[in-house]
Design a protein around this motif. Sequence first.
Motif, PDB file in Angstrom:
ATOM      1  N   SER A  63       0.810  -1.220   0.000  1.00 43.42           N
ATOM      2  CA  SER A  63       0.000   0.000   0.000  1.00 43.42           C
ATOM      3  C   SER A  63       0.839   1.265   0.000  1.00 43.42           C
ATOM      4  O   SER A  63       0.423   2.289  -0.550  1.00 43.42           O
ATOM      5  N   GLU A  64       2.003   1.249   0.641  1.00 40.75           N
ATOM      6  CA  GLU A  64       2.795   2.468   0.745  1.00 40.75           C
ATOM      7  C   GLU A  64       4.069   2.421  -0.092  1.00 40.75           C
ATOM      8  O   GLU A  64       4.936   3.264   0.047  1.00 40.75           O
ATOM      9  N   SER A  69      -4.888   9.039   9.600  1.00 34.97           N
ATOM     10  CA  SER A  69      -4.663   9.100   8.155  1.00 34.97           C
ATOM     11  C   SER A  69      -5.982   9.335   7.445  1.00 34.97           C
ATOM     12  O   SER A  69      -7.040   8.940   7.914  1.00 34.97           O
ATOM     13  N   ARG A 123      -4.339   3.060   4.937  1.00 32.27           N
ATOM     14  CA  ARG A 123      -3.147   3.440   5.683  1.00 32.27           C
ATOM     15  C   ARG A 123      -3.410   3.416   7.173  1.00 32.27           C
ATOM     16  O   ARG A 123      -2.510   3.187   7.980  1.00 32.27           O
ATOM     17  N   ARG A 165      -0.222   1.564   9.009  1.00 29.22           N
ATOM     18  CA  ARG A 165       0.747   2.668   9.031  1.00 29.22           C
ATOM     19  C   ARG A 165       2.138   2.099   9.262  1.00 29.22           C
ATOM     20  O   ARG A 165       2.366   1.337  10.184  1.00 29.22           O
TER      21      ARG A 165
END
Length: 485
Positions: free
Chosen positions: A389-390, A472, A477, A481
Amino acid sequence: MGTADPAGRHRWQALAVCLVAAFMTLLDVSIVNVALPAIKSGLDASEAQLQWILSGYALTFGLVLVPAGRLGDARSRRAVFMTGLALFVGSSALAGLAPGMGWLVFARLLQGIAGGVLNPQVAGLIQQLFRGAERGRAFGALGAVIGIATAVGPLLGGALIALAGPDHGWRWIFLVNVPVGLVALVLARRLLPAPVRGERQGLDPVGVVLLGVGVLAVMLPFLQEREWHGPAKWLLLPAGALVLAAFVAWERRHRSPLADLGLFTMRSYALGAGIALLYFAGFTAIFFIFTLYLQNGLGYSALGAGLAITPFALGSGAASTVGGRVVARYGRPLVAAGLGLVLAGLVAAWIAVEVHPGPGVAWVTAVPLLVAGVGSGLVIAPNQTITLSEVPPAQGGSAAGMLQTGQRVGTAAGIAAVGAMFFATIAGTGGDWAAGFRHGLLVILGLVFAALLTALADLVLGRRGASRVPPSTSPERRHSRPRRG
């Protein structure tokens, strides 16, 4: 019409092409299992040669994942995808036409390389083409493909052997890839996005060699666990660990590293990769020992063994689609719930085999396998979405390559560990295949439980981090995180 428009409808058509190609490469991990008796009789194969039909594919698949992902990120994902797909089509034709075992083993090694080249591009393209909730749905579709391809392989393999007969059915397991792959090649050229012109990144050949040697040393003892007798083979594990340590040291100093090790400072990526490694070590071994139990222990046909696994495939496919749609809302708790369902289903399957170990075992394990399949669908796609995702889209291919390398290593180690317990129990009980299956399930349960503990650790760390950082704006997220080192 030569490129896809990321803002238009072509991205979903591009995804469909990617998923068809990924399905073929992942299907070939499990579809060959039920064909081994036919291959053995048709080509007069030895046990060692049969082992290499399976392990050779897994080995070369795992070796090229990270370099191929990096190459796609640095150059052109479309070009690398199409190269891998073309190689897969050609090697499938070679395998289907093989006149002898040497030819077939060589073709399987090429197939593994092709699968390893192609697969990281799929996740990289999803990162490139989709954002937000749409990315979750796209990864949900990919998760469904992973779950269904792995579980439905024995069924399709059994059906082809039943239709074409044992002499030629195993050949069609490979040959069916050819027409499908050729059509996918044409569509890939039309629909996948062309590379964005810009600065060309380095490819780090030293890193490629170090990583390849390290992964090879780690995987070989597991893949050859039954063929290489004696404890000396396990010396490759510390040797591989040293080479991988040298790889890490090299990557930290290199200006354009093969793999961005900084990704592991993100909690979402590091723990997600751990969950994937442990879960793939467990769930892929289910099909290995269950098909052996049914075919060798109870005399099921290849088609009958494939049908017995179908409930898992159905549950996994349905739940993967749902999981991809709701992962942005629920995050890692969804993965933990899925792992809990897998554990519940496998415990129920263990009890079912204990109570009714005879020929009707496929019926009594149908509902437990369905439950486990539903849980699996809530693990694979959501975990992959959260884990990536990040990750910046520019690193999507290499990040996916590292993630899938862990999955391949986990699969090899899990099958070796579960298989060792399975065969040792059968030998120690005078041929009790049901006991071997139950004892193998205990190892699988341990691996899935370890994955669940990892997911729970992520939840605990997430709650602690939530008290230190502002909320967030992205639900995805909020549940994943990263924690940077």
